[in-house]
Design an enzyme around this catalytic site. Structure first.
Site, PDB file in Angstrom:
ATOM      1  N   ARG A 197       0.920  -1.215  -0.232  1.00  0.00           N
ATOM      2  CA  ARG A 197      -0.053  -0.020  -0.202  1.00  0.00           C
ATOM      3  C   ARG A 197       0.962   1.290   0.026  1.00  0.00           C
ATOM      4  O   ARG A 197       1.894   1.189   0.449  1.00  0.00           O
ATOM      5  CB  ARG A 197      -0.949   0.030   1.343  1.00  0.00           C
ATOM      6  N   LYS A 223      -1.996  -2.850   7.482  1.00  0.00           N
ATOM      7  CA  LYS A 223      -3.332  -2.534   7.972  1.00  0.00           C
ATOM      8  C   LYS A 223      -3.831  -3.449   9.103  1.00  0.00           C
ATOM      9  O   LYS A 223      -3.238  -4.635   9.320  1.00  0.00           O
ATOM     10  CB  LYS A 223      -4.287  -3.013   6.765  1.00  0.00           C
ATOM     11  N   HIS A 301      -2.287   2.484  -5.869  1.00  0.00           N
ATOM     12  CA  HIS A 301      -2.844   1.109  -5.825  1.00  0.00           C
ATOM     13  C   HIS A 301      -2.898   0.089  -7.137  1.00  0.00           C
ATOM     14  O   HIS A 301      -3.134  -0.990  -6.976  1.00  0.00           O
ATOM     15  CB  HIS A 301      -4.298   1.323  -5.142  1.00  0.00           C
ATOM     16  N   ARG A 304      -0.380  -2.354  -6.931  1.00  0.00           N
ATOM     17  CA  ARG A 304      -0.664  -3.283  -5.764  1.00  0.00           C
ATOM     18  C   ARG A 304      -1.539  -4.249  -6.664  1.00  0.00           C
ATOM     19  O   ARG A 304      -1.437  -5.569  -6.316  1.00  0.00           O
ATOM     20  CB  ARG A 304      -1.382  -2.655  -4.653  1.00  0.00           C
ATOM     21  N   HIS A 327      -3.533  -9.614   3.689  1.00  0.00           N
ATOM     22  CA  HIS A 327      -5.056  -9.739   3.631  1.00  0.00           C
ATOM     23  C   HIS A 327      -5.754 -10.632   4.687  1.00  0.00           C
ATOM     24  O   HIS A 327      -5.054 -11.982   4.845  1.00  0.00           O
ATOM     25  CB  HIS A 327      -5.790 -10.029   2.349  1.00  0.00           C
ATOM     26  N   TYR A 336      -8.447  -8.218  -6.045  1.00  0.00           N
ATOM     27  CA  TYR A 336      -7.118  -7.906  -6.461  1.00  0.00           C
ATOM     28  C   TYR A 336      -6.764  -8.392  -7.491  1.00  0.00           C
ATOM     29  O   TYR A 336      -5.833  -8.326  -8.319  1.00  0.00           O
ATOM     30  CB  TYR A 336      -5.706  -7.626  -5.601  1.00  0.00           C
TER      31      TYR A 336
END
Length: 364
Positions: A197, A223, A301, A304, A327, A336
């Site tokens: 990110r 995250k 992004h 990514r 994730h 993604y």
């Protein structure tokens, strides 16, 4: 976080909150709404989340100010009206459902923080009774990049660094432009090679570069506040080492003595932290040079997404891609993977080939 960066962040957030409309003036108490808003933003899990929260709350309080509404006593019907207003967007362009949902989530988080800390001053979260717009969690609106387009983008960054090298030693401006080109090349390679990110890359300090099990690594907070460590590829390391060596030479020191953010500004002092909007502009400018049709829609992004798609195309197991991207849910990783609808990957082909093989064996 070190004391100095934390103090600077507190000052920055406090200044932002002091300028927000519709809230009562700070009465000096520890639990005033403005001070609680500062603490709420400080608790954001990343700078990216903090910025999004501040933007969404600011839009809501601006709306309250125009409506002459006290946000501390707002009711669900008021928030429902704000939802409609926010969905209408600006300039006649409706806002995406995900944008409206994110705004309501930010405001709901703010109300929850106030309810928990005002000792009855704010008694309810009015967002809790408002229906959120449905958001498709299985697809993404981020503009994608093919692997060939990623290569073209990185080649444009290489060419930019090469073109600016000749003027690097002539003037301070030439030196700054060359350092910026080396920095941008290193950052784009890092985003492409690791699928980070943008906040995970820009928030890093030089002390986050490390070594582990024979690899040079990057440590970061992902995250959800999860501490992670990823190996740096030779492709990224080459660009990163060249950038840091040039930055150290410009500062009259050596790379091992540098401090501050990994990706620094090139203005006075040359040690400020690079801001996310700069990367959007650089990425799109280089993408236009590379002839990428979607250049004006790209974001960091996009790299990514390309990382996830490329990894799956290469046959890397979904769980390994999931771990690399940090994730918690494999369904997020699948969003993604832009190649997941490729008909060539349909299980029917594999099952059909095996069925044909069995039939052939039975006939022999």
């Amino acid at each position: 976080m070190d004391a100095a960066p934390l103090a600077a962040r507190v000052t920055r957030i406090a200044t932002l909150v002091a300028g927000l409309p519709a809230l009562p003036p700070d009465d000096g108490s520890r639990y005033s709404p403005r001070r609680l808003t500062v603490s709420w933003l400080l608790e954001a899990e990343s700078v990216h989340t903090e910025i999004a929260h501040a933007r969404d709350l600011g839009a809501f309080l601006d709306w309250c100010n125009r409506e002459r509404l006290d946000p501390l006593t707002a009711r669900p019907t008021d928030l429902a009206q704000f939802k409609v207003w926010r969905g209408a967007g600006t300039g006649g362009t409706p806002a995406a459902a995900s944008t409206v949902a994110r705004a309501l989530a930010s405001i709901s988080s703010w109300y929850t923080h106030l309810v928990a800390n005002t000792d009855g001053g704010v008694t309810r979260n009015p967002v809790a009774a408002v229906k959120r717009p449905p958001v498709n969690r299985h697809t993404s609106t981020t503009a994608g990049l093919t692997l060939d387009e990623v290569d073209a983008l990185l080649a444009a960054a290489d060419a930019q660094a090469g073109a600016r090298a000749a003027a690097a030693g002539r003037t301070p401006t030439g030196q700054a432009r060359y350092l910026a080109a080396l920095r941008d090349r290193a950052l784009l390679r890092l985003l492409a090679d690791l699928g980070l990110r943008i906040s995970e890359a820009l928030d890093r300090d030089l002390g986050d570069l490390s070594n582990n099990a024979g690899h040079r690594t990057l440590r970061f907070v992902g995250k959800g506040g999860v501490h992670r460590e990823r190996p740096l590829t030779p492709h990224s390391l080459q660009a990163l080492d060249e950038y840091l060596a040039a930055r150290a030479a410009a500062a009259g020191t050596t790379a091992d003595r540098l401090s501050g953010p990994i990706f620094a500004t090139t203005g006075a002092g040359g040690d400020g932290r690079l801001a996310e909007p700069n990367i959007f502009m650089t990425l799109r400018r280089l993408a236009r040079i590379a002839g990428i049709a979607s250049a004006d829609r790209l974001s960091p992004h996009s790299l990514r997404h390309a990382f996830a798609t490329g990894a799956r195309e290469a046959g890397i197991a979904l769980e390994d891609v999931q771990d690399a991207m940090g994730h918690a849910d494999p369904r997020t990783t699948r969003r993604y993977d832009r190649d997941r609808h490729n008909l060539d990957r349909d299980p029917a082909f594999v099952l059909g080939a095996r069925r044909a093989s069995r039939r052939s064996g039975n006939q022999r």
